[in-house]
Design an enzyme around this catalytic site. Structure first.
Site, PDB file in Angstrom:
ATOM      1  N   PHE A  35       0.858  -1.322   0.134  1.00 10.74           N
ATOM      2  CA  PHE A  35       0.034  -0.009   0.092  1.00 10.74           C
ATOM      3  C   PHE A  35       0.880   1.372  -0.072  1.00 10.74           C
ATOM      4  CE2 PHE A  35      -1.953   2.820   3.510  1.00 10.74           C
ATOM      5  CZ  PHE A  35      -2.703   3.657   2.510  1.00 10.74           C
ATOM      6  N   LEU A  85      20.330  -9.866  -0.022  1.00 10.07           N
ATOM      7  CA  LEU A  85      20.183  -9.413  -1.317  1.00 10.07           C
ATOM      8  C   LEU A  85      21.412  -8.612  -1.860  1.00 10.07           C
ATOM      9  CD1 LEU A  85      17.978  -8.827  -3.468  1.00 10.07           C
ATOM     10  CD2 LEU A  85      17.685  -6.603  -2.099  1.00 10.07           C
ATOM     11  N   TYR A  86      21.933  -8.829  -2.889  1.00  8.49           N
ATOM     12  CA  TYR A  86      23.237  -8.171  -3.448  1.00  8.49           C
ATOM     13  C   TYR A  86      22.788  -7.390  -4.600  1.00  8.49           C
ATOM     14  CZ  TYR A  86      25.817 -10.576   0.251  1.00  8.49           C
ATOM     15  OH  TYR A  86      26.285 -11.060   1.431  1.00  8.49           O
ATOM     16  N   ASN A 121      19.581  -7.733   6.907  1.00  5.32           N
ATOM     17  CA  ASN A 121      20.141  -7.665   5.522  1.00  5.32           C
ATOM     18  C   ASN A 121      20.326  -6.524   4.875  1.00  5.32           C
ATOM     19  OD1 ASN A 121      20.695 -10.380   5.547  1.00  5.32           O
ATOM     20  ND2 ASN A 121      18.492 -11.029   4.938  1.00  5.32           N
ATOM     21  N   TYR A 167       5.209  -7.654  15.977  1.00  3.41           N
ATOM     22  CA  TYR A 167       5.216  -6.639  15.066  1.00  3.41           C
ATOM     23  C   TYR A 167       5.927  -5.314  15.975  1.00  3.41           C
ATOM     24  CZ  TYR A 167       3.524  -2.692  12.248  1.00  3.41           C
ATOM     25  OH  TYR A 167       3.546  -1.565  11.560  1.00  3.41           O
ATOM     26  N   LYS A 171       9.904  -3.986  15.388  1.00  2.55           N
ATOM     27  CA  LYS A 171      10.155  -2.676  14.731  1.00  2.55           C
ATOM     28  C   LYS A 171      11.070  -2.207  15.878  1.00  2.55           C
ATOM     29  CE  LYS A 171       7.555  -2.169  11.164  1.00  2.55           C
ATOM     30  NZ  LYS A 171       8.136  -1.846   9.868  1.00  2.55           N
ATOM     31  N   TYR A 181      24.100   0.021  13.743  1.00  2.00           N
ATOM     32  CA  TYR A 181      24.908   0.133  12.316  1.00  2.00           C
ATOM     33  C   TYR A 181      25.344   1.419  11.932  1.00  2.00           C
ATOM     34  CZ  TYR A 181      24.481  -4.723  10.582  1.00  2.00           C
ATOM     35  OH  TYR A 181      24.629  -6.022  10.472  1.00  2.00           O
ATOM     36  N   GLN A 184      28.214   2.123  14.893  1.00  2.00           N
ATOM     37  CA  GLN A 184      29.292   1.022  14.689  1.00  2.00           C
ATOM     38  C   GLN A 184      29.922   0.943  13.376  1.00  2.00           C
ATOM     39  OE1 GLN A 184      28.728  -2.808  16.576  1.00  2.00           O
ATOM     40  NE2 GLN A 184      30.382  -3.595  15.511  1.00  2.00           N
TER      41      GLN A 184
HETATM   42  P1  NAD Z   1       1.442  -3.638   3.326  1.00  2.00           P
HETATM   43  O1  NAD Z   1       1.101  -4.757   3.974  1.00  2.00           O
HETATM   44  O2  NAD Z   1       0.385  -3.251   2.271  1.00  2.00           O
HETATM   45  O3  NAD Z   1       3.120  -3.582   2.719  1.00  2.00           O
HETATM   46  C1  NAD Z   1       3.908  -4.279   3.029  1.00  2.00           C
HETATM   47  C2  NAD Z   1       4.809  -4.977   2.122  1.00  2.00           C
HETATM   48  O4  NAD Z   1       5.738  -5.616   2.274  1.00  2.00           O
HETATM   49  C3  NAD Z   1       3.861  -5.750   1.017  1.00  2.00           C
HETATM   50  O5  NAD Z   1       3.793  -5.489  -0.368  1.00  2.00           O
HETATM   51  C4  NAD Z   1       4.477  -7.158   1.500  1.00  2.00           C
HETATM   52  O6  NAD Z   1       4.098  -8.144   0.258  1.00  2.00           O
HETATM   53  C5  NAD Z   1       5.968  -6.989   1.638  1.00  2.00           C
HETATM   54  N1  NAD Z   1       6.674  -7.758   2.432  1.00  2.00           N
HETATM   55  C6  NAD Z   1       6.318  -8.163   3.559  1.00  2.00           C
HETATM   56  N2  NAD Z   1       7.109  -9.149   4.070  1.00  2.00           N
HETATM   57  C7  NAD Z   1       8.372  -9.179   3.080  1.00  2.00           C
HETATM   58  C8  NAD Z   1       9.406  -9.770   3.178  1.00  2.00           C
HETATM   59  N3  NAD Z   1       9.957 -10.690   4.144  1.00  2.00           N
HETATM   60  N4  NAD Z   1      10.117  -9.800   2.142  1.00  2.00           N
HETATM   61  C9  NAD Z   1       9.690  -8.947   1.133  1.00  2.00           C
HETATM   62  N5  NAD Z   1       8.588  -8.084   1.107  1.00  2.00           N
HETATM   63  C10 NAD Z   1       7.691  -8.324   2.191  1.00  2.00           C
HETATM   64  O7  NAD Z   1       1.564  -2.274   4.461  1.00  2.00           O
HETATM   65  P2  NAD Z   1       1.752  -0.783   4.301  1.00  2.00           P
HETATM   66  O8  NAD Z   1       0.536  -0.313   5.075  1.00  2.00           O
HETATM   67  O9  NAD Z   1       2.113  -0.444   2.960  1.00  2.00           O
HETATM   68  O10 NAD Z   1       3.020  -0.761   5.172  1.00  2.00           O
HETATM   69  C11 NAD Z   1       4.420  -0.425   4.807  1.00  2.00           C
HETATM   70  C12 NAD Z   1       5.555  -0.114   5.865  1.00  2.00           C
HETATM   71  O11 NAD Z   1       4.914   0.859   6.648  1.00  2.00           O
HETATM   72  C13 NAD Z   1       5.435  -1.429   6.901  1.00  2.00           C
HETATM   73  O12 NAD Z   1       6.843  -1.700   7.322  1.00  2.00           O
HETATM   74  C14 NAD Z   1       4.566  -1.007   8.092  1.00  2.00           C
HETATM   75  O13 NAD Z   1       5.065  -1.546   9.244  1.00  2.00           O
HETATM   76  C15 NAD Z   1       4.977   0.665   8.006  1.00  2.00           C
HETATM   77  N6  NAD Z   1       3.863   1.343   8.771  1.00  2.00           N
HETATM   78  C16 NAD Z   1       2.570   1.368   7.952  1.00  2.00           C
HETATM   79  C17 NAD Z   1       1.478   2.026   8.682  1.00  2.00           C
HETATM   80  C18 NAD Z   1       0.108   2.196   8.016  1.00  2.00           C
HETATM   81  O14 NAD Z   1      -0.810   2.625   8.680  1.00  2.00           O
HETATM   82  N7  NAD Z   1      -0.193   1.787   6.782  1.00  2.00           N
HETATM   83  C19 NAD Z   1       1.613   2.487   9.965  1.00  2.00           C
HETATM   84  C20 NAD Z   1       2.919   2.364  10.881  1.00  2.00           C
HETATM   85  C21 NAD Z   1       3.701   1.772   9.927  1.00  2.00           C
HETATM   86  N1  UDP Z   2      24.056  -8.414   3.386  1.00  2.00           N
HETATM   87  C1  UDP Z   2      23.144  -8.407   2.212  1.00  2.00           C
HETATM   88  N2  UDP Z   2      23.733  -8.073   1.088  1.00  2.00           N
HETATM   89  C2  UDP Z   2      24.829  -7.143   1.146  1.00  2.00           C
HETATM   90  C3  UDP Z   2      25.516  -7.218   2.358  1.00  2.00           C
HETATM   91  C4  UDP Z   2      25.124  -7.934   3.463  1.00  2.00           C
HETATM   92  O1  UDP Z   2      22.283  -9.029   2.218  1.00  2.00           O
HETATM   93  O2  UDP Z   2      25.183  -6.527  -0.011  1.00  2.00           O
HETATM   94  C5  UDP Z   2      23.530  -9.526   4.471  1.00  2.00           C
HETATM   95  C6  UDP Z   2      24.576 -10.649   4.740  1.00  2.00           C
HETATM   96  O3  UDP Z   2      23.833 -11.787   4.457  1.00  2.00           O
HETATM   97  C7  UDP Z   2      24.646 -10.341   6.564  1.00  2.00           C
HETATM   98  C8  UDP Z   2      23.977  -9.125   6.965  1.00  2.00           C
HETATM   99  O4  UDP Z   2      23.403  -8.433   5.616  1.00  2.00           O
HETATM  100  O5  UDP Z   2      23.961 -11.428   6.851  1.00  2.00           O
HETATM  101  C9  UDP Z   2      24.708  -8.267   7.508  1.00  2.00           C
HETATM  102  O6  UDP Z   2      25.572  -7.815   6.976  1.00  2.00           O
HETATM  103  P1  UDP Z   2      27.183  -7.572   7.866  1.00  2.00           P
HETATM  104  O7  UDP Z   2      28.215  -7.196   6.722  1.00  2.00           O
HETATM  105  O8  UDP Z   2      26.630  -6.488   8.752  1.00  2.00           O
HETATM  106  O9  UDP Z   2      27.322  -8.890   8.477  1.00  2.00           O
HETATM  107  P2  UDP Z   2      28.353  -9.971   8.312  1.00  2.00           P
HETATM  108  O10 UDP Z   2      28.151 -10.334   6.819  1.00  2.00           O
HETATM  109  O11 UDP Z   2      29.665  -9.284   8.632  1.00  2.00           O
HETATM  110  O12 UDP Z   2      27.952 -10.959   9.173  1.00  2.00           O
END
Ligand code: NAD
Ligand code: UDP
Ligand code: UDP
Length: 340
Positions: A35, A85-86, A121, A167, A171, A181, A184
């Site tokens: 959203f 994710l790289y 990550n 949740y 957060k 991060y 450090q």
């Molecule tokens: P949403 O559920 O519509 O969007 C969240 C998105 O993250 C979705 O597209 C979902 O598929 C994706 N997602 C979830 N887990 C994932 C994962 N492990 N890997 C990759 N993608 C993943 O919710 P939103 O309302 O758009 O919220 C977006 C952000 O804003 C969230 O972090 C939420 O905590 C924060 N937030 C929103 C509100 C609000 O009222 N909308 C309030 C406070 C905080």
């Molecule tokens: N990481 C990632 N993409 C990057 C670099 C790191 O997803 O481009 C991930 C990696 O898998 C690691 C985490 O981020 O587990 C934290 O990275 P950091 O360098 O702090 O930790 P380290 O690799 O030294 O454990």
């Protein structure tokens, strides 16, 4: 590149800018098919940036960003951020995380993994490529607050083992990791504490109060108030939030900032407002209260005002009317696809 889609995008957004190469940023939006994320993507694309969306489509949908598919500045990756994710980027808006209580409670362990491993990550990625990262945090870090309205220096009142903990605590630790991060590894972090936000592209089955009440009213069903309805929320329209997020990313301010609309309503009043705006014959009924439901919530936005020169611009009623229109169309669309 599909010319047809690009032309569609341009028609829909005639004011798309084309930045020179040096001003154009490579921006990652995690949760960009959700959203809030999809509205942010629209603004970033319109500014002419290169945008990569990473989403696992748990609550997000391709449909929210489909108008950009085929645009040369846009990329959509089906990826779960719990896994590394790289890629190479300049900025990361880190929004991936289910946001509505029924969605984040559906699989609490996954919610925790997303906020902890997923955020690690993104911070690891930011550290490697020297990108600035903005965390979409939440007013839920204040829990069921004992201070009202909530300022950023309030530490909160969260039940660490309750149904919302996956949740809220997720957060909270995500914020902790951002500042670890930062201290450090010198990663540049921005933390937005987002208060209840609504608007078009909320999912029909999202389960949050705005979509529930509007859909119930549009279908002449009972409007379900959880508890006695004396609990309060303050609702902001999504375009105001996106504006705040972009200002925060561009700012020099690195401590958490509340982004929300301070106009506060009880949930019972809110049910009445929606019923009046939609019309129809819905009755307002009370259901059992949600466990640990925060009783009062309103942002103090002095900080956002001072450091970002930001305040919400869209009156709640205007936003609600736009959202009602959106859900009216969604209902038509789903009835149409049921028939065909
Ligand atoms: P949403 O559920 O519509 O969007 C969240 C998105 O993250 C979705 O597209 C979902 O598929 C994706 N997602 C979830 N887990 C994932 C994962 N492990 N890997 C990759 N993608 C993943 O919710 P939103 O309302 O758009 O919220 C977006 C952000 O804003 C969230 O972090 C939420 O905590 C924060 N937030 C929103 C509100 C609000 O009222 N909308 C309030 C406070 C905080
Ligand atoms: N990481 C990632 N993409 C990057 C670099 C790191 O997803 O481009 C991930 C990696 O898998 C690691 C985490 O981020 O587990 C934290 O990275 P950091 O360098 O702090 O930790 P380290 O690799 O030294 O454990
Ligand atoms: N709520 C309600 N009926 C619903 C959905 C939610 O009364 O159908 C209440 C809920 O108990 C809470 C408020 O509305 O007090 C906001 O709920 P929502 O899930 O939208 O957001 P959050 O609790 O995360 O602020």
């Amino acid at each position: 590149m599909k010319i047809r889609d690009l032309e569609q995008g341009k028609k829909k957004y005639p004011d798309v800018k084309f930045l020179t190469y040096k001003d154009r940023k490579r921006i990652l939006v995690t949760g960009g098919a959700g959203f809030v994320g999809s509205h942010l993507v629209d603004r970033l694309m319109m500014e002419g940036h290169e945008v990569t969306v990473v989403d696992n489509f748990f609550t997000g949908r391709k449909r929210n960003v489909e108008h950009w598919i085929g645009h040369e500045n846009f990329e959509l990756l089906h990826h779960d951020i719990v896994n590394p994710l790289y890629i190479e980027v300049d900025e990361i808006y880190h929004l991936a995380c289910p946001a509505s209580p029924p969605n984040y409670m559906y699989n609490p362990i996954k919610t925790i993994k997303t906020s902890t491993l997923g955020t690690i990550n993104m911070l690891g990625l930011a550290k490697r490529v020297r990108a600035r990262v903005l965390l979409a945090s939440t007013s839920e870090v204040y829990g069921d607050p004992e201070q009202h309205p909530q300022t950023e220096d309030y530490w909160g009142h969260v039940n660490p083992i309750g149904p919302r903990a996956c949740y809220d605590e997720g957060k909270r630790v995500a914020e902790t990791m951002c500042y670890a991060y930062n201290k450090q590894e010198n990663v540049e972090v921005r933390v937005a504490r987002i208060f209840n936000t609504f608007g078009p592209r909320m999912h029909m089955n999202d389960g949050r109060v705005v979509s529930n009440f509007i859909l119930q009213a549009l279908q002449n069903e009972s409007i379900t108030v959880y508890g006695d309805g004396t609990q309060t929320r303050s609702f902001q329209y999504v375009s105001d939030l996106v504006d705040g997020l972009m200002r925060l990313m561009a700012s020099n301010y690195s401590l958490p900032i509340n982004l929300g609309n301070p106009e506060e309503h009880t949930i019972m009043d809110f049910a009445q407002i929606i019923k009046n705006l939609v019309g129809g014959e819905s009755r307002i009924v009370t259901k059992k209260p949600m466990q640990d439901d925060p009783q009062r919530r309103r942002p103090d936005i002095t900080r956002a005002n001072k450091y970002l020169n930001w305040e919400p611009k869209v009156p709640m009623m205007v936003g609600i009317n736009k959202t009602i229109e959106y859900f009216r169309n969604e209902l038509r669309r789903s009835r149409h696809s049921e028939r065909n």
